[in-house]
Motif scaffolding. Structure first.
Motif, PDB file in Angstrom:
ATOM      1  N   LYS A   5       0.836  -1.205   0.000  1.00 31.36           N
ATOM      2  CA  LYS A   5       0.000   0.000   0.000  1.00 31.36           C
ATOM      3  C   LYS A   5       0.872   1.256   0.000  1.00 31.36           C
ATOM      4  CE  LYS A   5      -3.531   0.822   2.958  1.00 31.36           C
ATOM      5  NZ  LYS A   5      -4.443   1.711   2.546  1.00 31.36           N
ATOM      6  N   LEU A   6       0.469   2.223  -0.767  1.00 30.50           N
ATOM      7  CA  LEU A   6       1.207   3.488  -0.733  1.00 30.50           C
ATOM      8  C   LEU A   6       0.827   4.224   0.547  1.00 30.50           C
ATOM      9  CD1 LEU A   6       0.660   4.679  -4.423  1.00 30.50           C
ATOM     10  CD2 LEU A   6       2.708   3.630  -3.470  1.00 30.50           C
ATOM     11  N   GLN A  10       2.523   9.420  -0.353  1.00 35.57           N
ATOM     12  CA  GLN A  10       2.828   8.889  -1.697  1.00 35.57           C
ATOM     13  C   GLN A  10       1.558   8.935  -2.554  1.00 35.57           C
ATOM     14  OE1 GLN A  10       4.256   4.991  -0.489  1.00 35.57           O
ATOM     15  NE2 GLN A  10       6.404   5.565  -0.825  1.00 35.57           N
ATOM     16  N   ALA A  27      15.661  10.483   1.887  1.00 34.79           N
ATOM     17  CA  ALA A  27      16.326   9.239   1.488  1.00 34.79           C
ATOM     18  C   ALA A  27      15.440   8.052   1.861  1.00 34.79           C
ATOM     19  CB  ALA A  27      17.661   9.138   2.217  1.00 34.79           C
ATOM     20  N   GLY A  28      15.412   7.068   0.980  1.00 37.23           N
ATOM     21  CA  GLY A  28      14.681   5.830   1.271  1.00 37.23           C
ATOM     22  C   GLY A  28      13.178   5.984   1.355  1.00 37.23           C
ATOM     23  N   SER A  29      12.630   7.046   0.740  1.00 39.36           N
ATOM     24  CA  SER A  29      11.195   7.306   0.913  1.00 39.36           C
ATOM     25  C   SER A  29      10.348   6.703  -0.198  1.00 39.36           C
ATOM     26  CB  SER A  29      10.940   8.817   0.989  1.00 39.36           C
ATOM     27  OG  SER A  29      11.404   9.431  -0.192  1.00 39.36           O
ATOM     28  N   GLY A  30      10.963   5.903  -1.065  1.00 40.37           N
ATOM     29  CA  GLY A  30      10.167   5.236  -2.089  1.00 40.37           C
ATOM     30  C   GLY A  30       9.843   6.138  -3.262  1.00 40.37           C
ATOM     31  N   LYS A  31      10.809   6.925  -3.681  1.00 44.10           N
ATOM     32  CA  LYS A  31      10.600   7.794  -4.850  1.00 44.10           C
ATOM     33  C   LYS A  31      10.291   6.953  -6.083  1.00 44.10           C
ATOM     34  CE  LYS A  31      14.513  10.189  -3.851  1.00 44.10           C
ATOM     35  NZ  LYS A  31      14.590  10.179  -2.391  1.00 44.10           N
ATOM     36  N   THR A  32      10.995   5.812  -6.175  1.00 44.24           N
ATOM     37  CA  THR A  32      10.826   4.967  -7.355  1.00 44.24           C
ATOM     38  C   THR A  32       9.369   4.500  -7.458  1.00 44.24           C
ATOM     39  OG1 THR A  32      13.028   4.194  -6.838  1.00 44.24           O
ATOM     40  CG2 THR A  32      11.828   2.954  -8.495  1.00 44.24           C
ATOM     41  N   LYS A  33       8.896   3.928  -6.377  1.00 46.26           N
ATOM     42  CA  LYS A  33       7.518   3.411  -6.361  1.00 46.26           C
ATOM     43  C   LYS A  33       6.524   4.534  -6.647  1.00 46.26           C
ATOM     44  CE  LYS A  33       6.874   0.268  -3.164  1.00 46.26           C
ATOM     45  NZ  LYS A  33       6.735  -0.953  -3.963  1.00 46.26           N
ATOM     46  N   GLN A 245      20.717  15.259  -1.491  1.00 42.35           N
ATOM     47  CA  GLN A 245      21.562  14.269  -2.163  1.00 42.35           C
ATOM     48  C   GLN A 245      22.153  14.824  -3.452  1.00 42.35           C
ATOM     49  OE1 GLN A 245      20.225  10.109  -2.209  1.00 42.35           O
ATOM     50  NE2 GLN A 245      18.445  10.785  -1.047  1.00 42.35           N
ATOM     51  N   PHE A 276      11.759   4.193   4.426  1.00 44.80           N
ATOM     52  CA  PHE A 276      11.495   2.749   4.491  1.00 44.80           C
ATOM     53  C   PHE A 276      12.777   1.945   4.588  1.00 44.80           C
ATOM     54  CE2 PHE A 276       7.760   4.435   2.425  1.00 44.80           C
ATOM     55  CZ  PHE A 276       6.741   3.767   3.090  1.00 44.80           C
ATOM     56  N   ARG A 277      13.907   2.600   4.401  1.00 45.30           N
ATOM     57  CA  ARG A 277      15.161   1.860   4.257  1.00 45.30           C
ATOM     58  C   ARG A 277      15.833   1.549   5.603  1.00 45.30           C
ATOM     59  NH1 ARG A 277      18.369   5.158   0.774  1.00 45.30           N
ATOM     60  NH2 ARG A 277      17.332   4.048  -0.910  1.00 45.30           N
ATOM     61  N   GLY A 511      21.531   6.016  -4.868  1.00 44.79           N
ATOM     62  CA  GLY A 511      20.285   5.353  -5.261  1.00 44.79           C
ATOM     63  C   GLY A 511      20.164   3.939  -4.714  1.00 44.79           C
ATOM     64  N   ARG A 547      22.627   5.294   2.718  1.00 43.90           N
ATOM     65  CA  ARG A 547      22.518   4.035   1.950  1.00 43.90           C
ATOM     66  C   ARG A 547      22.305   2.868   2.902  1.00 43.90           C
ATOM     67  NH1 ARG A 547      20.515   5.800  -1.583  1.00 43.90           N
ATOM     68  NH2 ARG A 547      20.561   7.618  -0.271  1.00 43.90           N
TER      69      ARG A 547
HETATM   70  N1  LIG Z   1       4.613   2.341   0.584  1.00 44.87           N
HETATM   71  C1  LIG Z   1       5.636   1.543   0.799  1.00 44.87           C
HETATM   72  N2  LIG Z   1       5.517   0.486   1.643  1.00 44.87           N
HETATM   73  C2  LIG Z   1       6.562  -0.316   1.894  1.00 44.87           C
HETATM   74  N3  LIG Z   1       7.782  -0.158   1.350  1.00 44.87           N
HETATM   75  C3  LIG Z   1       7.967   0.867   0.495  1.00 44.87           C
HETATM   76  C4  LIG Z   1       6.910   1.764   0.180  1.00 44.87           C
HETATM   77  N4  LIG Z   1       7.393   2.680  -0.677  1.00 44.87           N
HETATM   78  C5  LIG Z   1       8.685   2.378  -0.893  1.00 44.87           C
HETATM   79  N5  LIG Z   1       9.034   1.286  -0.196  1.00 44.87           N
HETATM   80  C6  LIG Z   1      10.383   0.662  -0.145  1.00 44.87           C
HETATM   81  O1  LIG Z   1      11.296   1.633   0.294  1.00 44.87           O
HETATM   82  C7  LIG Z   1      12.606   1.297  -0.123  1.00 44.87           C
HETATM   83  C8  LIG Z   1      13.332   2.543  -0.570  1.00 44.87           C
HETATM   84  O2  LIG Z   1      12.775   2.987  -1.778  1.00 44.87           O
HETATM   85  P1  LIG Z   1      13.638   3.706  -2.917  1.00 44.87           P
HETATM   86  O3  LIG Z   1      14.849   2.906  -3.191  1.00 44.87           O
HETATM   87  O4  LIG Z   1      12.722   4.042  -4.033  1.00 44.87           O
HETATM   88  O5  LIG Z   1      14.052   4.993  -2.136  1.00 44.87           O
HETATM   89  P2  LIG Z   1      14.472   6.382  -2.698  1.00 44.87           P
HETATM   90  O6  LIG Z   1      13.408   7.320  -2.299  1.00 44.87           O
HETATM   91  O7  LIG Z   1      14.833   6.335  -4.145  1.00 44.87           O
HETATM   92  O8  LIG Z   1      15.769   6.603  -1.819  1.00 44.87           O
HETATM   93  P3  LIG Z   1      17.161   7.338  -2.117  1.00 44.87           P
HETATM   94  O9  LIG Z   1      16.846   8.692  -2.636  1.00 44.87           O
HETATM   95  O10 LIG Z   1      17.778   7.381  -0.775  1.00 44.87           O
HETATM   96  O11 LIG Z   1      17.927   6.484  -3.076  1.00 44.87           O
HETATM   97  C9  LIG Z   1      12.440   0.254  -1.210  1.00 44.87           C
HETATM   98  O12 LIG Z   1      12.815  -1.006  -0.705  1.00 44.87           O
HETATM   99  C10 LIG Z   1      10.942   0.280  -1.502  1.00 44.87           C
HETATM  100  O13 LIG Z   1      10.451  -0.962  -1.914  1.00 44.87           O
END
Ligand SMILES: Nc1ncnc2c1ncn2[C@@H]1O[C@H](COP(=O)(O)OP(=O)(O)OP(=O)(O)O)[C@@H](O)[C@H]1O
Length: 594
Positions: A5-6, A10, A27-33, A245, A276-277, A511, A547
């Motif tokens: 779930k977002l 998000q 950092a680690g906030s799930g930008k990709t997702k 960053q 999330f990291r 990343g 990281r």
């Molecule tokens: N809603 C969510 N619930 C659970 N896990 C999530 C969620 N969104 C993202 N994640 C997890 O969070 C982790 C970090 O995500 P991601 O690598 O996209 O971070 P980022 O924002 O690109 O970080 P950075 O800028 O530090 O590289 C990943 O393992 C991803 O699967």
């Protein structure tokens, strides 16, 4: 991509109206997702509209992840939605495809279609500038734009050194007339092409009514100028990134565009504040470094974890690594998912103990390729090196052949079979049993003789299948001069390969998520890390620290320990001494775990 779930923050980005957004994310906030979900939602909103959507980032790794994520999520899009009208690419490749490849040559005043050069092409010897010491290759020439005015420079120890505009301009122009551009100059030519051709600019903005740019803190001044032109022509641009960053300031990207973007009329601001990291102790520490109050999604572990510091002597780096790896075992971190990170390449090379690749000429390049593949597991680097070596063994190869082969994308008119050739060279690179021999063979005997016979067979194939002629007396170019009697990847390396921890620069690890990170610093790197994210070196430290998922060690020179100790403790680091332990025991345990 799985579908957890977002979070509400998000989801708010995903569901936002179809307008420009400025998403500042920790950092680690799930930008990709978030970016992939937003992309799918935007495509859904656009329905059958002919306009295309682009999601752009800065590395091929990020692009691959986005593509896979989109493929998974887009299956849920209803029929009739233009699911394929989505482009996921690096910002540079977007610019190359849409501007340079078909239109750049006119602005560059070249008769040939534009092609990229990487620095290994022999004809580049004639394209240098002289900053007063010794001639430098055009590949070192960088360009920035301030208020639309171009300025040229090169970087030395991450500091920009000005090149007089008339010198830089003349060199870029002379190279441009051959159709060639470096990655740096490609952006410059793309900008100039769009400036000169408002008709083209309008067509591109109409084709891409919406652009999403990930890692937007890495947008440099020329990229920004191109994006501004597209915004001016009607594209709606969303930026996602983390200004803390921004670690490419020396190349003109300092995060300023992203940081100020929300102030523009019509841009909706968003924040992602859940990490999330990393374990709570590391998130707390990261907050202390950057002055944010991000939350953590993870809970504390029931085994040792968190943020530590220790002192080290340069001459005892291997003991430090052993101690760190022992700590990793206790914290449950895997060697393959952890790294030692350094601020600069020099220190990383010193810690890693890299040797110069053996051999000479094309043989040296092939030897380095075998080491890239077998020791560093870096297939892309190995492939690039094989391509360079093979092209060096051809008689008058087509201009730009290395770049045609190593660049992804449609084949250029000048060499329509580039993709087939790419496949042939890839399989030669990948296959140690029939192509480039294994770096574990004794170099000056088995490796060399096998490499010569297979390379010659490859060259025959290139001549028969592609009409590419081999140089005369190729045997002379494949001599074993300089190759050692030992394997290229030394016997010791082979023995502890599984336990060998990666040593890399922070820039390379950007990343990524890593179980454990050892950030090895010089005194000023540690000082700037502790001073926050106001400087580039401070941000580099911040990237290194963030990281780490479970375990972070910061190693500072022993000579600076007394001075830095209270500062490190004040930020929440705990001190560890480098306990001597039996290397063989530690490695045996790690091997069992790996
Ligand atoms: N809603 C969510 N619930 C659970 N896990 C999530 C969620 N969104 C993202 N994640 C997890 O969070 C982790 C970090 O995500 P991601 O690598 O996209 O971070 P980022 O924002 O690109 O970080 P950075 O800028 O530090 O590289 C990943 O393992 C991803 O699967």
């Amino acid at each position: 991509m799985s579908k957890p779930k977002l979070t509400p923050e998000q989801q708010a980005v995903v569901d936002a109206p179809m307008q420009p957004l400025c998403v500042i994310a920790c950092a680690g906030s799930g930008k990709t997702k978030t970016a992939v979900h937003r992309l799918v939602q935007m495509r859904r909103n656009m329905g059958a509209s002919r306009g295309r959507l682009a999601l752009l980032s800065f590395s091929n790794v990020a692009v691959d992840t986005f593509r896979k994520g989109y493929e998974t999520l887009a299956v849920d899009l209803p029929a009739g939605v233009g699911r394929d009208r989505v482009e996921i690419a690096t910002l540079d490749s977007f610019i190359t495809t849409n501007v340079l490849r078909s239109h750049g040559h006119r602005t560059m005043k070249s008769k040939h279609a534009a092609f990229v050069v990487t620095g290994n092409e022999a004809f580049l010897d004639g394209f240098t500038f002289n900053p007063g010491t010794f001639p430098m290759s055009v590949t070192k020439l960088k360009v920035g734009l301030v208020g639309g005015v171009e300025h040229f420079f090169y970087t030395q120890n991450d500091t920009a050194v000005v090149v007089p505009t008339h010198v830089g301009h003349a060199l870029a122009k002379r190279l441009g007339q051959t159709g060639a551009y470096t990655h740096e100059l490609g952006r410059y030519w793309a900008y100039r092409t769009l400036k000169e051709r408002p008709d083209l600019l309008k067509v591109i903005a109409r084709r891409y009514p919406h652009l999403l740019i990930d890692e937007a803190q890495d947008i440099g001044s020329v990229h920004q100028a191109i994006v501004e032109l597209l915004i001016g022509a009607g594209s709606s641009v969303t930026l996602i990134g983390d200004p803390n960053q921004g670690i490419y300031g020396f190349a003109g990207a300092d995060g300023g565009f992203l940081r100020a973007y929300f102030k523009r009329p019509g841009v909706q601001p968003h924040e992602l504040k859940k990490n999330f990291r990393s374990v709570p102790k590391i998130v707390k520490l990261a907050n202390g470094l950057c002055g944010r109050d991000d939350e953590t999604d993870r809970t504390a572990l029931d085994r040792p974890h968190g943020a530590f510091f220790t002192g080290y002597k340069r001459s005892e780096a291997s003991q430090l690594l052993t101690a760190f790896q022992s700590a990793m075992v206790v914290s449950g971190s895997l060697v393959k998912q952890s790294a030692v990170l350094c601020r600069g390449r020099g220190l990383a090379t010193e810690v890693r103990g890299d040797d110069m690749p053996a051999g000479q000429g094309a043989v040296k390049t092939l030897a380095a390729a075998a080491v890239s593949r077998d020791r560093k597991k870096d297939f892309q680097e190995a492939f690039q090196r094989v391509a360079v070596a093979v092209v060096a063994l051809l008689d008058k190869p087509p201009h730009g052949l290395v770049s045609y082969v190593t660049q992804v994308g449609p084949a250029p008119a000048a060499f329509p079979r580039a993709r087939e050739l790419r496949r042939v060279i890839w399989s030669f690179t990948r296959d140690a049993s029939a192509g480039l021999p294994s770096a574990s063979l004794p170099a000056d005997t088995q490796w060399h003789s096998t490499m010569v016979s297979r390379t010659k067979a490859l060259l025959v194939r290139l001549q028969t299948d592609f009409g590419l002629k081999t140089v005369d007396k190729v045997g002379l170019k494949l001599k074993k001069t300089g190759l050692p009697a030992t394997p290229l990847m030394s016997a010791a390396d082979l023995a502890d390969e599984a336990a060998r921890i990666r040593v890399d620069t922070v820039h390379k690890a950007k990343g990524e998520s890593l179980d454990a990170v050892l950030y090895m610093t010089l005194k000023d790197h540690a000082g700037e890390l502790l001073a926050g994210v106001g400087t580039e070196v401070g941000r580099i430290g911040y990237v290194a620290a963030t990281r780490a998922r479970d375990l972070l060690w910061v190693a500072v020179p022993k000579t600076a320990l007394k001075e830095l100790r209270p500062l490190l403790q004040a930020k929440g680091f705990e001190e560890v001494g480098v306990v001597q332990c039996s290397t063989s025991n530690a490695l045996a345990t790690l091997l069992a775990k790996a």
